[in-house]
Design a protein around this motif. Structure first.
Motif, short mmCIF file in Angstrom:
data_model
loop_
_atom_site.label_atom_id
_atom_site.label_comp_id
_atom_site.label_asym_id
_atom_site.label_seq_id
_atom_site.Cartn_x
_atom_site.Cartn_y
_atom_site.Cartn_z
N ILE A 1 0.84 -1.20 0.00
CA ILE A 1 0.00 0.00 0.00
C ILE A 1 0.88 1.25 0.00
O ILE A 1 0.66 2.20 -0.76
CB ILE A 1 -0.95 0.01 1.22
N VAL A 2 1.91 1.24 0.85
CA VAL A 2 2.81 2.42 0.92
C VAL A 2 3.47 2.64 -0.45
O VAL A 2 3.50 3.77 -0.95
CB VAL A 2 3.88 2.23 2.01
N ALA A 3 3.97 1.55 -1.05
CA ALA A 3 4.65 1.70 -2.34
C ALA A 3 3.69 2.23 -3.40
O ALA A 3 4.05 3.12 -4.19
CB ALA A 3 5.24 0.36 -2.77
N ALA A 4 2.45 1.72 -3.41
CA ALA A 4 1.46 2.18 -4.41
C ALA A 4 1.15 3.66 -4.20
O ALA A 4 1.07 4.44 -5.16
CB ALA A 4 0.19 1.34 -4.31
N ILE A 5 0.97 4.05 -2.94
CA ILE A 5 0.64 5.46 -2.67
C ILE A 5 1.82 6.36 -3.04
O ILE A 5 1.65 7.43 -3.64
CB ILE A 5 0.24 5.65 -1.19
N LYS A 6 3.02 5.93 -2.70
CA LYS A 6 4.19 6.77 -3.00
C LYS A 6 4.39 6.93 -4.51
O LYS A 6 4.90 7.95 -4.96
CB LYS A 6 5.44 6.17 -2.34
N ARG A 7 3.99 5.91 -5.27
CA ARG A 7 4.09 6.06 -6.75
C ARG A 7 3.07 7.07 -7.25
O ARG A 7 3.29 7.75 -8.25
CB ARG A 7 3.83 4.70 -7.43
N ALA A 8 1.93 7.17 -6.53
CA ALA A 8 0.81 7.97 -7.04
C ALA A 8 0.88 9.44 -6.64
O ALA A 8 0.36 10.30 -7.36
CB ALA A 8 -0.51 7.36 -6.56
N ILE A 9 1.48 9.74 -5.49
CA ILE A 9 1.41 11.13 -5.01
C ILE A 9 2.79 11.66 -4.62
O ILE A 9 3.72 10.89 -4.41
CB ILE A 9 0.44 11.28 -3.81
N ARG A 10 2.86 12.99 -4.52
CA ARG A 10 4.13 13.62 -4.16
C ARG A 10 4.17 14.08 -2.71
O ARG A 10 5.25 14.32 -2.16
CB ARG A 10 4.36 14.86 -5.04
N ILE A 11 2.99 14.29 -2.11
CA ILE A 11 3.01 14.77 -0.72
C ILE A 11 3.53 13.66 0.19
O ILE A 11 3.39 12.48 -0.13
CB ILE A 11 1.61 15.27 -0.25
N PRO A 12 4.14 14.05 1.32
CA PRO A 12 4.70 13.04 2.23
C PRO A 12 3.63 12.12 2.82
O PRO A 12 2.47 12.52 2.99
CB PRO A 12 5.36 13.88 3.32
N VAL A 13 4.06 10.91 3.14
CA VAL A 13 3.14 9.89 3.65
C VAL A 13 3.68 9.33 4.97
O VAL A 13 4.84 8.89 5.04
CB VAL A 13 3.00 8.73 2.64
N ALA A 14 2.82 9.36 5.99
CA ALA A 14 3.17 8.72 7.27
C ALA A 14 2.31 7.47 7.43
O ALA A 14 1.16 7.45 7.00
CB ALA A 14 2.92 9.67 8.42
N VAL A 15 2.86 6.44 8.04
CA VAL A 15 2.10 5.22 8.28
C VAL A 15 1.78 5.13 9.78
O VAL A 15 2.70 5.18 10.61
CB VAL A 15 2.89 3.97 7.85
N LYS A 16 0.49 5.01 10.08
CA LYS A 16 0.08 4.88 11.48
C LYS A 16 0.07 3.39 11.80
O LYS A 16 -0.70 2.62 11.23
CB LYS A 16 -1.29 5.51 11.67
N LEU A 17 0.94 3.00 12.71
CA LEU A 17 1.21 1.57 12.94
C LEU A 17 0.48 1.03 14.15
O LEU A 17 0.22 1.75 15.11
CB LEU A 17 2.70 1.38 13.21
N SER A 18 0.26 -0.26 14.11
CA SER A 18 -0.15 -0.98 15.31
C SER A 18 1.12 -1.44 16.04
O SER A 18 2.16 -1.61 15.40
CB SER A 18 -1.01 -2.18 14.90
N PRO A 19 1.03 -1.65 17.35
CA PRO A 19 2.25 -2.07 18.08
C PRO A 19 2.53 -3.56 17.98
O PRO A 19 3.50 -4.03 18.56
CB PRO A 19 1.94 -1.69 19.53
N TYR A 20 1.73 -4.33 17.24
CA TYR A 20 1.80 -5.79 17.36
C TYR A 20 2.51 -6.50 16.22
O TYR A 20 2.16 -7.62 15.89
CB TYR A 20 0.39 -6.36 17.55
N PHE A 21 3.46 -5.85 15.59
CA PHE A 21 4.26 -6.57 14.59
C PHE A 21 5.38 -7.32 15.30
O PHE A 21 5.93 -6.83 16.29
CB PHE A 21 4.81 -5.58 13.56
N SER A 22 5.71 -8.49 14.77
CA SER A 22 6.64 -9.33 15.54
C SER A 22 8.07 -8.80 15.48
O SER A 22 8.85 -9.01 16.40
CB SER A 22 6.58 -10.78 15.07
N SER A 23 8.44 -8.12 14.42
CA SER A 23 9.78 -7.54 14.37
C SER A 23 9.67 -6.08 13.94
O SER A 23 9.88 -5.73 12.78
CB SER A 23 10.66 -8.32 13.39
N MET A 24 9.32 -5.26 14.90
CA MET A 24 8.99 -3.86 14.62
C MET A 24 10.14 -3.12 13.92
O MET A 24 9.93 -2.37 12.97
CB MET A 24 8.64 -3.16 15.94
N SER A 25 11.37 -3.36 14.39
CA SER A 25 12.50 -2.61 13.83
C SER A 25 12.70 -2.97 12.36
O SER A 25 12.96 -2.10 11.51
CB SER A 25 13.78 -2.91 14.60
#
Ligand SMILES: Cc1cc2nc3c(=O)[nH]c(=O)nc-3n(C[C@H](O)[C@H](O)[C@H](O)COP(=O)(O)O)c2cc1C
Length: 340
Positions: A166-190
């Protein structure tokens, strides 16, 4: 206590977030506050450095594009059967077109940057709205991929891949900056944060709150209620801000549990460039933003920092005196410290 937004702090609180130079880091987080233009103006009067809009949802866009609820449910959740929990279009205050109109309206009404929000889980046609949001004048976009992984056939890498796509598709489509609002539950956050940065994310918003349903044991029903946060929720955010700010170049915003100036000082010390508040503003009104910002400025000065930039990240994993406090060492020490 100084409460007016017009007091300019002696100290330089300026910050860079998503390519925007802001006079200070405080802004309302995504919430329905932006549906009310009077409230938007009051937030600006209270000194909000930016206005973050609530989300426009993938499901709303897809319904408008003629897809049925069943199509949408099977797309976003393999286990979805009953549709009673899906809001109907009329349940949303703003439909997709009205959302774009609201971006325009807010842009006309305020001088501060406007950050719009898209919320969805698939890299499909609904993302065309990112372009429309950019055309409507938003200065940046927050992307919220609120997803509960309940499909036993989908592994963690596939769940991460959704967001990356999704991030890659959005970044291809627009020029304004994009922030991702994350959940804390990814197994390898870093690792995940590194992949998001590589996919082009300009910032991370740390973290979504999870709105877990409760069980009504007499009615045998599932109960949903939205409880506002308190400062206890900040600790999880501090932990990951401290880790990620030591490892990544992208900007970090905190959301979740910022209620007081102390909370904000801690978040910036852990590495946040932007500080979002929702529950505190819903409880106390927009003027609370000015109060927190003014007290924050005094604390920063009293602590001896020349600017916010000097203070940011001073307690992150790379710079705090005891990095183990953010890793496994803390876990062991906490367990051993219990003295019933
Ligand atoms: C009533 C309400 C509506 C919200 N709507 C959205 C939304 O549309 N999109 C989103 O990303 N977050 C939304 N949030 C989450 C907030 O932006 C924020 O992340 C969360 O409330 C934690 O911050 P807080 O502790 O300052 O409240 C909403 C929160 C509340 C209370």
């Amino acid at each position: 206590m100084t409460t007016t937004a017009t007091v300019s702090p002696a100290i330089d609180l300026s910050t860079r977030y998503l390519g925007l130079t802001l006079p200070h880091p405080f802004m309302p987080g995504a919430s329905p506050m932006v549906d009310d233009m009077d409230m938007v103006r009051r937030l600006e009067d209270a000194g909000a450095a930016a206005i973050v809009m609530h989300s426009l949802f993938e499901e709303q866009i897809e319904m408008e594009q003629g897809r049925t609820l069943q199509d949408i449910e099977s797309n976003v959740n393999a286990f979805a059967e009953a549709s009673s929990f899906f809001p109907r279009p009329a349940d949303f205050k703003l439909g997709p077109h009205e959302y774009l109109e609201q971006v325009l309206r807010i842009k006309e009404a305020v001088d501060v940057p406007v950050i719009a929000s898209l919320n969805g889980v698939t890299a499909t046609g609904w993302l065309d709205y990112a372009k429309l949001i950019e055309q409507a004048g938003a200065n940046a976009l927050e992307l919220n991929v609120y997803f509960l992984a309940t499909d036993p056939a989908e592994d963690g890498a596939a769940v991460e891949r959704r967001t990356i796509d999704i991030v890659a598709a959005i970044k291809r489509a627009i020029r304004i900056p994009v922030a991702v609002k994350l959940s804390p539950y990814f197994s390898s956050m870093s690792h995940f944060a590194a992949r998001l940065e590589a996919a082009g994310a300009d910032g991370l918003v740390v973290f979504n709150r999870f709105y877990q349903p409760d069980i009504d044991i007499e009615e045998l029903d599932v109960r949903n209620s939205l409880k506002l946060s308190d400062s206890d929720e900040l600790l999880l955010r501090l932990n990951w801000l401290a880790v990620l700010s030591a490892q990544r170049k992208l900007d970090l915003a905190v959301t979740g549990g910022v209620h007081t100036p102390h909370d904000a000082v801690k978040a910036v010390m852990a590495g946040a460039s932007a500080v979002q508040m929702v529950s505190a503003l819903l409880k106390n009104g927009p003027q609370h933003l000015a109060q927190v910002r003014n007290w924050f400025a005094q604390f920063v000065e009293q602590l001896g920092y020349a600017s916010l930039a000097d203070m940011r990240g001073c307690m992150n994993l790379a710079r705090c005196p005891d990095p183990a406090a953010f890793e496994r060492g803390n876990y062991m020490r906490i367990l051993q410290s219990w003295r019933g």
